[in-house]
Design an enzyme around this catalytic site. Sequence first.
Site, PDB file in Angstrom:
ATOM      1  N   LYS A 157       0.869  -1.184   0.000  1.00 53.90           N
ATOM      2  CA  LYS A 157       0.000   0.000   0.000  1.00 53.90           C
ATOM      3  C   LYS A 157       0.908   1.237   0.000  1.00 53.90           C
ATOM      4  CE  LYS A 157      -4.351   1.433   2.123  1.00 53.90           C
ATOM      5  NZ  LYS A 157      -5.148   1.541   0.919  1.00 53.90           N
TER       6      LYS A 157
HETATM    7  N1  PPE Z   1      -7.628  -1.759  -3.352  1.00 55.63           N
HETATM    8  C1  PPE Z   1      -7.090  -0.532  -3.253  1.00 55.63           C
HETATM    9  C2  PPE Z   1      -6.322   0.014  -4.390  1.00 55.63           C
HETATM   10  C3  PPE Z   1      -7.262   0.182  -2.066  1.00 55.63           C
HETATM   11  O1  PPE Z   1      -6.726   1.395  -1.958  1.00 55.63           O
HETATM   12  C4  PPE Z   1      -8.018  -0.367  -1.010  1.00 55.63           C
HETATM   13  C5  PPE Z   1      -8.223   0.410   0.254  1.00 55.63           C
HETATM   14  C6  PPE Z   1      -8.563  -1.655  -1.168  1.00 55.63           C
HETATM   15  C7  PPE Z   1      -8.336  -2.322  -2.350  1.00 55.63           C
HETATM   16  C8  PPE Z   1      -9.327  -2.343  -0.069  1.00 55.63           C
HETATM   17  O2  PPE Z   1      -8.460  -2.684   0.993  1.00 55.63           O
HETATM   18  P1  PPE Z   1      -8.974  -2.793   2.513  1.00 55.63           P
HETATM   19  O3  PPE Z   1      -9.209  -1.414   2.982  1.00 55.63           O
HETATM   20  O4  PPE Z   1      -7.864  -3.470   3.226  1.00 55.63           O
HETATM   21  O5  PPE Z   1     -10.220  -3.600   2.499  1.00 55.63           O
HETATM   22  N2  PPE Z   1      -8.237   1.810   0.111  1.00 55.63           N
HETATM   23  C9  PPE Z   1      -8.032   2.693   1.236  1.00 55.63           C
HETATM   24  C10 PPE Z   1      -7.869   4.136   0.803  1.00 55.63           C
HETATM   25  C11 PPE Z   1      -9.114   4.811   0.359  1.00 55.63           C
HETATM   26  C12 PPE Z   1      -8.993   6.308   0.227  1.00 55.63           C
HETATM   27  O6  PPE Z   1      -9.842   6.877  -0.464  1.00 55.63           O
HETATM   28  O7  PPE Z   1      -8.079   6.931   0.802  1.00 55.63           O
HETATM   29  C13 PPE Z   1      -9.132   2.537   2.273  1.00 55.63           C
HETATM   30  O8  PPE Z   1     -10.221   2.067   1.967  1.00 55.63           O
HETATM   31  O9  PPE Z   1      -8.863   2.899   3.417  1.00 55.63           O
END
Ligand code: PPE
Length: 309
Positions: A157
């Site tokens: 991330k």
């Molecule tokens: N893919 C991406 C690219 C992504 O950024 C997130 C979270 C996910 C999948 C889902 O991951 P999880 O949160 O572990 O279920 N994105 C983060 C950032 C969003 C933002 O707008 O800033 C979040 O949801 O916190």
Amino acid sequence: MKPSEAIWMDGELIPWGQAQIHVLSHSLHYGNAVFEGMRAYATPGGPALLRLREHVRRMFRSCAVLDMEIPFSPEAVEQAVIDTVRRNGHESCYVRPLVFRGAGPLGVLPKGNPIQLIIATWEWDSLHGNEAVESGVDVCFSSWRRMAPGTHPSMAKASGNYLNSQLVIQEAVRNGYAEGLVLDVDGYLSEGSGENLFLVQDGAIVTPPIGNSILEGITRDMVIQLAREMGLELRERRIPREAIFFAEELFMTGTAAEITPVRSVDRRAMEGGAPGPVTKRLQEAFFSIVEGRVPDRHGWLTHTREASS
Ligand code: PPE
């Protein structure tokens, strides 16, 4: 965004307005910061962080990919998150830890820049609005592709990955959609700008595997577990673009987006509606756990309020 009282920075809680960095901070120039996003939900027992340990673990793994050594132990970071939520007095909030290389010499090769860590919290609705969770969003296919394997580390991330995400969501919003669905370099479904994707097809749940340039979402993991417990068939496999149009339901998962149903893709309505019946069951299972309405049988929650004596 309403400022909270304090931000944890490099080991101490300091006033929100004082959490500042120098313009020559390395990560600002080269996109090599690493972040996390987690939520604390309001429960009858006070605020509870969802999957604290897993988020902190993913942050350490992301940093390992970038060869960044966090100057705190995972346990110390977990405690710092709890302390920040407590100090800011939230009932529920979003938590944003960020690791970055600070001021020092510039040049792509980091040399001697201190590795810094901040943890900020604020009150944040669902990514696409709380009503989106109830009634779904309209999305499109993005004209951008997700990073190819062997280019950017999609499993990390890292803030640099979010250049791609921004291109996706800016284009989608400019064209009147809430979000873009992104294909990987081979044309298979990958994810949204900040969400993992799930299809419901013939009653089974289908989602792309990590090989399709996705972030391995923690919400994704919970949805997979809940679906299995419900006896739903779960298929993790490559999904061609056209499969979207055979699916009854489509939904997106993420910490910020929670479980957001998709109402239409490129103006073609999902036939199962939004939320469709399977999405609705998963939403109910998810929210009843995180809001503490049913027992936390998976051990997903960390309560932040000390038990009153
Ligand atoms: N893919 C991406 C690219 C992504 O950024 C997130 C979270 C996910 C999948 C889902 O991951 P999880 O949160 O572990 O279920 N994105 C983060 C950032 C969003 C933002 O707008 O800033 C979040 O949801 O916190």
